[in-house]
Scaffold this active site. Structure first.
Site, PDB file in Angstrom:
ATOM      1  CG  HIS A 170      -1.951  -1.306   1.301  1.00 26.33           C
ATOM      2  ND1 HIS A 170      -3.034  -1.324   0.580  1.00 26.33           N
ATOM      3  CD2 HIS A 170      -1.606  -2.429   2.086  1.00 26.33           C
ATOM      4  CE1 HIS A 170      -3.554  -2.357   0.997  1.00 26.33           C
ATOM      5  NE2 HIS A 170      -2.841  -3.132   1.800  1.00 26.33           N
ATOM      6  CB  SER A 291      12.767  21.212 -15.306  1.00 25.51           C
ATOM      7  OG  SER A 291      12.110  22.361 -15.180  1.00 25.51           O
TER       8      SER A 291
END
Length: 470
Positions: A170, A291
């Protein structure tokens, strides 16, 4: 992008000129807009291989044509035919039929004997057999891609066989594993995919040259068997006008499963590269930019790309399944679908597998960060061992669970909720030792042994033997 040589650029045409002697032709597009005819296996001209010799008398070519001296043939250009793709397109604009356009252009080279070409065949005999060859050859390339990926996974798995890291369920810390086990699991998964692809190749490698509705009314089954043997295929046991599309559905569904495995491993890398985790990272080359706005960025662009490509390949499985339900002996609704998904799905998966192999080969692994994350919860990853040890000391499972959990929650509070606490309250081992109900059942030495990290890795060798046994 690496081009799959067996798709897109090559269209194989199987043309029959007698009931016994098929003509095998590769029609290869070139940059100049033309194509060269190659006749296999003898690499001879169209008419030489079309029916001259002893076999011709058993078919539908008249003896006068079959006996003609190829050196005195009325079509001297048939030896090294150069097809004009623009001319074929011109014919197709009138006929609205691609195979007829090709045959018409072929007749312009062969002359009167071209009336014996395509005897008893239907277009799907040509196109379906062609597609089978293309997909089988594409599968061969994809299997080779998987072999390269498996080699990379095996090498890195053994490299990190005992590199401790945290297993997560999870997305939350669970119990210790090794990074080698993560890669070994991927190896096992892609090994299964390799077997699936081998089976899918076997199912798709079939030939159908059975005439208009599959009854062999105007063509002998020997032709189908002959072509199948030359093309490395098997004869379809029973066809209609086409090869049954459940075969193609299974093929593209297999590609979708492989693509899903690509995505699963890609997502694992993406999660491990997150700044808060940083246990592994895609290789970031000198001069690479992450970026346009933020010079500091090192993004998992390769594995993000793989996630998107997997979606594309999976998306092509559904229309392949919808192609199974054709009208009666055949309609053409499948054709437009396959002309898109056959090259796109195989080329995309080929690219994805090559890229994933590169990612694994060059993956940056940070064992120090793995250990740091393992220690982040102050030993909570050993909670199950404490639970089981208490049950072995006579404590009920419910009571043991409550004893372990109440101490574990203090560690959570210290670690993440900003609670004010002593150092001991961030140390699971110390909290358990100070808990009178726990210490009444487990000695300090026993508690220390229960926090031994190597305990979790005692069967790693066994798992590796099972995964890499072959």
């Amino acid at each position: 992008m690496r081009l799959l040589a067996s798709l897109g650029a090559i269209a194989l045409l199987v043309l029959t000129v007698s009931a016994q002697t098929p003509l095998e032709i590769y029609f290869i597009d070139t940059e100049g807009g033309q194509a060269t005819l190659l006749v296999t296996p003898a690499k001879e001209s169209v008419l030489i291989d079309a029916g001259y010799g002893p076999r011709a008398g058993r078919g539908t070519i008249p003896p006068v044509s079959a006996a003609r001296d190829p050196d005195k043939n009325a079509s001297p250009n048939a030896q090294n035919v150069i097809f004009d793709v623009a001319r074929i397109d011109e014919i197709e604009r009138v006929t609205k039929h691609d195979v007829i356009a090709f045959l018409t252009h072929l007749a312009e080279f062969i002359g009167p004997d071209s009336r014996f070409v395509h005897q008893g065949m239907t277009s799907s005999d040509v196109l379906d057999t062609c597609l089978s060859v293309q997909l089988a050859r594409a599968a061969d390339l994809l299997i080779a891609d998987l072999d390269a990926l498996l080699e990379a996974l095996k090498k890195r798995a053994y490299e990190h066989k005992f590199t401790p890291t945290i297993g997560r369920s999870h997305g939350i810390h669970a119990e210790p594993v090794t990074f080698g086990l993560k890669l070994a699991q991927a190896y096992a998964e892609f090994s299964r995919n390799r077997e699936r692809l081998i089976q899918a190749r076997k199912e798709i490698a079939v030939c159908a040259i059975s005439g208009a509705v599959g009854t062999f009314a105007n063509i002998d089954p020997h032709v189908e068997a002959y072509v199948a043997s030359k093309m490395g295929l098997i004869a379809e046991p029973i066809s209609t006008q086409v090869i049954p599309r459940d075969r193609h559905a299974a093929f593209f569904a297999t590609l979708a499963v492989v693509a899903s495995s690509v995505e699963r491993l890609a997502i694992e890398v993406r999660h491990l590269q997150r700044t808060e985790v940083l246990e592994a990272e895609e290789y970031f080359s000198a001069g690479q930019k992450g970026s346009s706005a933020m010079p500091h960025k090192r993004n998992p662009v390769l594995t993000e790309n793989l996630t998107g490509l997997a979606r594309l390949v999976r998306g092509m499985a559904l229309p392949a399944m919808e192609n199974v339900a054709l009208w009666h002996e055949r309609d053409i609704s499948h054709s437009s679908v396959e002309r898109m998904i056959a090259p796109d799905a195989t080329v995309t998966l080929d690219f994805a597998l090559v890229r994933l192999t590169n990612v694994i080969q060059n993956l940056l692994v940070y064992p120090e960060n793995m250990q740091k994350n393992l220690d982040k919860l102050g030993g909570l990853v050993h909670s199950q061992r404490i639970l089981l040890a208490l049950t072995q000391k006579g404590v009920s499972r419910e009571e043991a669970y409550a004893l372990v959990q109440r101490n574990a929650m203090k560690v959570w509070k210290t670690a993440f909720e900003g609670g004010v606490s002593s150092d001991r309250e961030g140390d699971f081992r110390a909290l358990l030792g100070a808990d009178v109900e726990v210490s009444a059942k487990l000695t300090a030495a026993e508690l220390d042994e229960l926090f031994d990290l190597s305990y979790h890795f005692k069967h790693v060798d066994d798992i590796f033997r099972r995964v890499f046994a072959s």
